[in-house]
Design a protein around this motif. Structure first.
Motif, PDB file in Angstrom:
ATOM      1  N   CYS A 100      13.373 -29.086 -16.589  1.00 36.61           N
ATOM      2  CA  CYS A 100      13.752 -27.973 -15.718  1.00 36.61           C
ATOM      3  C   CYS A 100      15.205 -27.570 -15.978  1.00 36.61           C
ATOM      4  CB  CYS A 100      13.560 -28.375 -14.261  1.00 36.61           C
ATOM      5  SG  CYS A 100      14.079 -27.119 -13.076  1.00 36.61           S
ATOM      6  N   THR A 118      16.464 -23.968 -17.585  1.00 37.60           N
ATOM      7  CA  THR A 118      17.398 -23.111 -16.845  1.00 37.60           C
ATOM      8  C   THR A 118      18.607 -22.757 -17.706  1.00 37.60           C
ATOM      9  OG1 THR A 118      16.710 -24.173 -14.771  1.00 37.60           O
ATOM     10  CG2 THR A 118      18.769 -22.916 -14.731  1.00 37.60           C
ATOM     11  N   VAL A 124      11.336 -21.978 -17.477  1.00 38.52           N
ATOM     12  CA  VAL A 124      11.528 -23.251 -16.773  1.00 38.52           C
ATOM     13  C   VAL A 124      10.217 -24.040 -16.714  1.00 38.52           C
ATOM     14  CG1 VAL A 124      12.146 -24.323 -14.575  1.00 38.52           C
ATOM     15  CG2 VAL A 124      13.544 -22.458 -15.491  1.00 38.52           C
ATOM     16  N   PRO A 125       9.078 -23.444 -16.282  1.00 37.06           N
ATOM     17  CA  PRO A 125       7.819 -24.192 -16.342  1.00 37.06           C
ATOM     18  C   PRO A 125       7.442 -24.616 -17.764  1.00 37.06           C
ATOM     19  CG  PRO A 125       7.573 -22.329 -14.883  1.00 37.06           C
ATOM     20  CD  PRO A 125       8.895 -22.168 -15.571  1.00 37.06           C
ATOM     21  N   ASN A 158      18.193 -30.856 -22.825  1.00 39.48           N
ATOM     22  CA  ASN A 158      17.146 -31.796 -22.435  1.00 39.48           C
ATOM     23  C   ASN A 158      17.594 -33.238 -22.660  1.00 39.48           C
ATOM     24  OD1 ASN A 158      14.249 -32.523 -21.758  1.00 39.48           O
ATOM     25  ND2 ASN A 158      14.372 -33.316 -23.836  1.00 39.48           N
ATOM     26  N   SER A 164       9.461 -25.530 -20.174  1.00 42.15           N
ATOM     27  CA  SER A 164      10.232 -26.737 -20.500  1.00 42.15           C
ATOM     28  C   SER A 164       9.779 -27.932 -19.671  1.00 42.15           C
ATOM     29  CB  SER A 164      11.731 -26.470 -20.279  1.00 42.15           C
ATOM     30  OG  SER A 164      12.207 -25.491 -21.178  1.00 42.15           O
ATOM     31  N   ILE A 165       9.386 -27.683 -18.420  1.00 41.89           N
ATOM     32  CA  ILE A 165       8.892 -28.768 -17.561  1.00 41.89           C
ATOM     33  C   ILE A 165       7.622 -29.370 -18.150  1.00 41.89           C
ATOM     34  CG2 ILE A 165       7.843 -29.262 -15.306  1.00 41.89           C
ATOM     35  CD1 ILE A 165       9.820 -27.291 -14.081  1.00 41.89           C
ATOM     36  N   LEU A 203      12.285 -33.057 -14.395  1.00 39.80           N
ATOM     37  CA  LEU A 203      13.559 -32.538 -13.897  1.00 39.80           C
ATOM     38  C   LEU A 203      14.508 -32.235 -15.059  1.00 39.80           C
ATOM     39  CD1 LEU A 203      15.265 -31.832 -11.436  1.00 39.80           C
ATOM     40  CD2 LEU A 203      16.005 -34.231 -11.331  1.00 39.80           C
TER      41      LEU A 203
END
Length: 276
Positions: free
Chosen positions: A73, A77, A151-152, A49, A154-155, A70
């Motif tokens: 994301c 990932t 992923v969501p 991150n 972390s977003i 982003l």
């Protein structure tokens, strides 16, 4: 967070230390799995991150929300590479314990001398069995569902944490007090956990290899969603949401405080510097 030159090795050390602290506080069972997989997972997730935030920033300016998302994301990932085998083994350990408990109650598990002890397999035994029967791909069963969850997460988590943490900073460039980072991690972690709980339910069902006689089998994400809706209703997707939020809140609060202590930078400062 992204306006200064970053040291990726230092960030990886910070994330690894944060993961170790998480294991010490929250790993009540499956310690081997948690120690060997949670630690690198946290190291990769937190360091990635910061790495993406640094490279997405423009001349040290504050990141816009889409760029923060982003970066989250990208971190999510990268994390999935480690998270998927970890989750797979955790679920198999839970299933093995549940099935063993059910077998103790079955008539055939009781002899004239009393009940027969049914032992649950260890994490290493399950790992060897999965690799032997299904290969490396067996450890990545449910990868799609794990991506849809992590992923969501972390977003949502990283931008929310960064903005909450910035509210408590001392001056424009000063760090936030530890209690602000702790509370920011708690709020961001619990919010993201509840938001992605439906996908976590689907992922857990897909990764469960050992099922009871009355439990459904699923051919994929769509089939899983359809069967859960038909047989259990929409509320099934929120099972465990509040308990998960209660666990994840202090977990991420402590992890973020440890991460921002800068243990990695402190350790690397004692290493001899190479001349360019």
């Amino acid at each position: 967070m992204a306006d200064k030159q970053i040291s990726l090795p230092a960030k990886l050390i910070n994330g690894g230390v944060a993961g170790l602290i998480e294991c010490m506080f929250f790993s009540l069972s499956g310690a081997a799995v948690n120690l060997t997989l949670v630690t690198p997972e946290k190291a990769i997730k937190l360091a990635a991150n910061d790495f993406f935030r640094y490279h997405l920033s423009k001349d040290g300016q504050k990141l816009t929300l889409p760029r923060e998302m982003l970066a989250g994301c990208g971190a999510g990932t990268c994390q999935v590479i480690v998270t998927t085998p970890m989750e797979m083994l955790k679920i198999q350990l839970q299933d093995a314990g549940r099935i063993a408990a059910q077998r103790k109650l079955m008539p055939q598990s009781v002899t004239h001398g009393g009940p027969v002890e049914v032992k649950s397999p260890t994490a290493m035994q399950l790992t060897r069995q999965l690799l032997k029967e299904k290969g490396i791909a067996g450890l990545y069963k449910g990868l799609g569902a794990t991506l849809l969850r992590d992923v969501p997460f972390s977003i949502i988590y990283f931008p929310l944490f960064a903005n909450l943490n910035n509210l408590g900073k001392r001056g424009a460039d000063g760090p936030a007090p530890f209690y602000v980072s702790f509370l920011s991690g708690c709020i961001a972690g619990s919010t993201a956990a509840v938001a992605v709980n439906p996908v976590d339910v689907i992922k857990t069902r897909l990764q469960s290899l050992t099922r009871g006689s009355q439990e459904d089998t699923y051919s994929g994400v769509t089939d899983c969603i359809r069967k859960i809706l038909r047989r259990e209703g929409p509320t099934a997707f929120l099972k465990g949401a509040y308990c998960r939020a209660l666990v994840i809140a202090p977990l991420f609060g402590i992890v973020q405080v440890v991460y921002f202590l800068g243990v990695g930078e402190y350790i690397l400062s004692y290493l001899p510097k190479r001349n360019n």
